[in-house]
Design a protein around this motif. Structure first.
Motif, short mmCIF file in Angstrom:
data_model
loop_
_atom_site.label_atom_id
_atom_site.label_comp_id
_atom_site.label_asym_id
_atom_site.label_seq_id
_atom_site.Cartn_x
_atom_site.Cartn_y
_atom_site.Cartn_z
N VAL A 127 0.84 -1.32 0.15
CA VAL A 127 -0.11 -0.01 0.00
C VAL A 127 0.90 1.24 -0.03
N ALA A 128 0.23 2.48 -0.34
CA ALA A 128 0.89 3.59 -0.35
C ALA A 128 1.56 4.08 0.78
N PRO A 129 2.78 4.30 1.02
CA PRO A 129 3.24 4.88 2.30
C PRO A 129 3.03 6.18 2.57
N THR A 130 2.88 6.65 3.77
CA THR A 130 2.60 8.02 4.12
C THR A 130 4.09 8.85 3.77
N ARG A 131 3.92 9.69 3.13
CA ARG A 131 5.07 10.63 2.55
C ARG A 131 5.36 11.98 3.29
N LEU A 132 6.50 12.07 3.66
CA LEU A 132 7.22 13.46 4.21
C LEU A 132 7.07 14.57 3.05
N SER A 133 6.76 15.75 3.76
CA SER A 133 6.45 16.88 2.90
C SER A 133 7.55 17.80 3.17
N PRO A 134 8.01 18.93 2.25
CA PRO A 134 7.46 18.96 0.72
C PRO A 134 8.23 18.09 0.09
N VAL A 135 7.36 17.63 -1.24
CA VAL A 135 8.13 16.61 -2.15
C VAL A 135 8.14 17.29 -3.66
N THR A 136 9.11 16.81 -4.38
CA THR A 136 9.50 17.14 -5.77
C THR A 136 9.01 15.91 -6.59
N THR A 137 8.32 16.10 -7.73
CA THR A 137 8.07 14.90 -8.70
C THR A 137 9.25 14.62 -9.64
N ILE A 138 9.87 13.57 -9.75
CA ILE A 138 10.85 13.26 -10.56
C ILE A 138 10.51 12.05 -11.58
N ASP A 139 11.09 11.47 -12.16
CA ASP A 139 10.94 10.38 -12.86
C ASP A 139 11.91 8.98 -12.70
N VAL A 140 11.23 7.89 -12.70
CA VAL A 140 11.90 6.69 -12.50
C VAL A 140 11.55 6.02 -13.47
N GLY A 141 12.53 5.68 -14.58
CA GLY A 141 12.27 4.58 -15.70
C GLY A 141 10.95 5.00 -16.35
N GLY A 142 10.62 6.25 -16.47
CA GLY A 142 9.40 6.44 -17.23
C GLY A 142 8.12 6.43 -16.28
N THR A 143 8.39 6.01 -14.71
CA THR A 143 7.21 6.14 -13.87
C THR A 143 7.13 7.30 -12.89
N PRO A 144 6.11 8.05 -12.81
CA PRO A 144 6.31 9.36 -11.75
C PRO A 144 6.47 9.01 -10.39
N ALA A 145 7.27 9.49 -9.76
CA ALA A 145 7.90 9.43 -8.30
C ALA A 145 7.83 10.70 -7.61
N THR A 146 7.94 10.76 -6.28
CA THR A 146 8.31 11.79 -5.59
C THR A 146 9.21 11.66 -4.79
N ILE A 147 10.20 12.91 -4.46
CA ILE A 147 11.22 12.70 -3.60
C ILE A 147 11.17 13.88 -2.47
N TYR A 148 11.54 13.32 -1.34
CA TYR A 148 11.59 14.26 -0.13
C TYR A 148 13.13 14.43 0.25
N TRP A 149 13.72 15.58 0.30
CA TRP A 149 15.07 15.78 0.69
C TRP A 149 14.93 16.92 1.96
N ALA A 150 15.28 16.36 3.17
CA ALA A 150 15.26 17.52 4.15
C ALA A 150 16.08 18.56 4.07
N PRO A 151 15.71 19.67 4.61
CA PRO A 151 16.30 20.88 4.16
C PRO A 151 17.62 20.88 5.39
N THR A 152 18.59 21.35 4.79
CA THR A 152 19.80 21.30 5.56
C THR A 152 19.74 21.93 6.90
N LYS A 153 19.04 23.22 7.06
CA LYS A 153 18.66 23.71 8.01
C LYS A 153 17.95 23.10 9.22
N THR A 154 17.22 22.22 8.71
CA THR A 154 16.37 21.18 9.82
C THR A 154 17.42 19.92 9.98
#
Length: 342
Positions: A127-154
């Motif tokens: 099942v779909a996991p709970t995602r952290l936010s904010p996220v950016t939409t990227i591509d994985v082998g033609g499939t849409p994906a989201t990526i979260y990268w924690a801010p350096t200041k946090t």
């Protein structure tokens, strides 16, 4: 904010998130992910792990440079179901990937370094996991994906998640955890490359402890890393809200690293160096501890350096008696992937 505070904030945010429409299974999966990340970020590789037995403290000292893999072939046990995927690539410099069973229909493939408390993990869930936010939409082998990268200041040490649905009924999370001593740089492109290396070739879960399955129980999780090997048994029936009820956990420890100290209060009298810790005497037939929850320490036949520690969650469990734990321990053997927690 320090890392511990940041971690608590992250865990609280995830705990407050509403479960997926799949209901109970989603709750169970999220509980497993949170527990795993707590182990990683809070220091599963901590130098000293203390297990309390009522008035007795057992201390297992982890020495990363002395970790050993024990290999034997005898013994049989119930096995955890294999992971439905293989991961073909991890960033160079991380340790050997380990396939772990995290709970109902949930696996992870972990590659990490104990000396840096650094891990890159691939989680597969139904099942779909709970995602952290904010996220950016990227591509994985033609499939849409989201990526979260924690801010350096946090997060002074980056924490990243790449999430996507690889196929119907299969969600993938690629998680990068880094502590204060990162040894291997991990970039967004690295996470994408890890995701794109996934194939549908099943992989067996780490074989760490072979033991007769307790009546009414089943394997609930299998954890193995450079800090040690552990198997958990849960109720065989459908899990209640909040996740399966753990009944028994079995850990592999080094006999040389276990010490005993008398604890007249919550303070360890030897913790400040004023009183040396005494070696724990474990006879050939094992040693039983009744309080606060039953535990049984057992020397592994053929491996005098290894000790199994069986821990029952509640004293009312039928497994809690000395006889029941001894009978289980006597069926146990180490699997080929067992690693001593030293």
């Amino acid at each position: 904010m320090d890392l511990d505070s940041d971690l608590r904030t992250t865990m609280a945010r995830r705990a407050d998130a509403a479960p997926s429409p799949d209901g109970l299974l989603g709750i169970v999966l999220e509980r497993g992910r949170r527990a795993h990340r707590r182990r990683v970020l809070s220091g599963v590789a901590a130098a000293v792990v203390v297990l309390l037995f009522g008035g007795i403290g057992i201390t297992a000292i982890v020495r990363p440079d002395e970790t050993r893999t024990l290999r034997i072939s005898d013994g049989t046990r119930e096995t955890a179901p294999p992971a439905p995927i293989s991961v073909g690539w991890f960033p160079a410099g991380l340790g050997k990937p380990r396939v772990l069973y995290q709970g109902p229909e949930t696996w992870s493939v972990d590659a990490g370094r104990l000396d840096a408390v650094q891990t890159v993990s691939v989680w597969v869930t139904p099942v779909a996991p709970t995602r952290l936010s904010p996220v950016t939409t990227i591509d994985v082998g033609g499939t849409p994906a989201t990526i979260y990268w924690a801010p350096t200041k946090t997060y002074p040490d980056r924490f990243a998640e790449l999430t996507y649905q690889r196929k119907p009924g299969q969600w993938i999370e690629v998680v990068a955890d880094r502590a204060a001593r990162p040894r291997v740089p991990v970039s967004q492109n690295d996470l994408v490359r890890v995701a794109e290396s996934i194939t549908d070739q099943p992989q067996p879960v780490e074989d760490v402890v072979r033991m007769a399955t307790p009546a009414g129980a089943k394997i609930g999780w299998v954890i193995a890393d450079d800090a040690g090997s552990y198997v958990g048994y849960v109720d065989a029936g459908p899990p209640p809200v909040g996740g399966p009820r753990e009944r028994l956990s079995v850990g592999v420890l080094s006999k040389d690293s276990i010490t005993l100290s008398t604890l007249p209060s919550e303070a360890d009298p030897g913790s400040d160096g004023s009183e040396p810790l005494k070696p724990l005497d474990i006879p050939a037939g094992g040693r039983y501890f009744a309080t606060p929850t039953p535990r049984f320490a057992y020397r592994v036949p053929g491996h005098p350096e290894a000790v199994l520690l069986l821990s029952v969650s509640t004293s009312s469990d039928p497994l809690a008696s000395e006889g029941a734990l001894r009978a289980l321990a006597e069926t146990a053997r180490l699997g080929p992937d067992a690693v001593l927690a030293r």
